[in-house]
Design a protein around this motif. Structure first.
Motif, PDB file in Angstrom:
ATOM      1  N   THR A  61      -6.089 -38.716  27.379  1.00 40.08           N
ATOM      2  CA  THR A  61      -5.405 -38.439  28.825  1.00 40.08           C
ATOM      3  C   THR A  61      -5.946 -38.505  29.689  1.00 40.08           C
ATOM      4  N   LEU A  63      -6.698 -37.735  34.432  1.00 39.20           N
ATOM      5  CA  LEU A  63      -6.217 -37.118  34.837  1.00 39.20           C
ATOM      6  C   LEU A  63      -6.640 -38.206  35.990  1.00 39.20           C
ATOM      7  N   LEU A  68      -1.311 -37.455  35.865  1.00 36.44           N
ATOM      8  CA  LEU A  68      -1.546 -37.074  34.751  1.00 36.44           C
ATOM      9  C   LEU A  68      -0.803 -38.517  33.743  1.00 36.44           C
ATOM     10  N   LEU A  81       1.190 -35.694  39.842  1.00 35.85           N
ATOM     11  CA  LEU A  81       0.628 -33.956  39.946  1.00 35.85           C
ATOM     12  C   LEU A  81       1.683 -33.357  40.858  1.00 35.85           C
ATOM     13  N   LEU A 127      -7.489 -28.140  30.885  1.00 39.00           N
ATOM     14  CA  LEU A 127      -6.817 -29.105  31.235  1.00 39.00           C
ATOM     15  C   LEU A 127      -5.466 -28.103  32.298  1.00 39.00           C
ATOM     16  N   LEU A 131      -4.371 -28.007  36.086  1.00 37.20           N
ATOM     17  CA  LEU A 131      -3.016 -28.918  36.404  1.00 37.20           C
ATOM     18  C   LEU A 131      -2.578 -27.530  36.850  1.00 37.20           C
TER      19      LEU A 131
END
Length: 139
Positions: A61, A63, A68, A81, A127, A131
């Protein structure tokens, strides 16, 4: 300062507080150049990479300052996002809620729900914490 710069600034600020330095994109890029190229192929045009949670070429993953992006279960996933919607932890079947917090590895996000992998434990919830800031009212 434009929106992308504002988002990057906020993400870096929060990530520093959450001690996510070991997941910084630059560290990964320097230590794993070939895999970084594969990630960038998927993430092309989706912002400046900031943090990566890496297990293998098929499970990761990323960012960025706008999205994302991830690969899990043979699928690539991308969520803006600003369109994360409800972010949740996928629960593990047959695992108690307390144990689930320690073993959680999958985050669900997006208007059309997508799955993103994270390492278990603190990185997963850090994370999620990052977020949770989105969408941000950029100046």
């Amino acid at each position: 300062m434009n929106k992308s710069e504002w988002y990057a600034n906020r993400i870096l600020w929060r990530a520093k507080k959450l001690q996510l330095e070991s997941y910084e994109w630059q560290k990964f890029l320097l230590s794993n150049e070939e895999s970084a190229r594969k990630v960038l192929e998927v993430a092309s045009g989706r912002g400046v990479p900031l943090f990566i949670f890496w297990q293998s070429d098929d499970v990761w993953t990323l960012l960025t300052n706008q999205f994302l992006v991830g690969r899990l279960g043979g699928e690539n996933s991308v969520v803006d996002l600003d369109k994360l919607g409800r972010v949740s932890t996928e629960s593990n079947d047959g695992v108690s809620q307390n144990d689930s917090k320690r073993y959680a590895e999958v985050i669900r996000a997006g208007e059309v729900e997508r799955k993103f992998w994270t390492p278990r434990g603190a990185a997963h919830f850090s994370l999620r914490n990052v977020l949770a800031m989105f969408p941000i009212n950029a100046p």
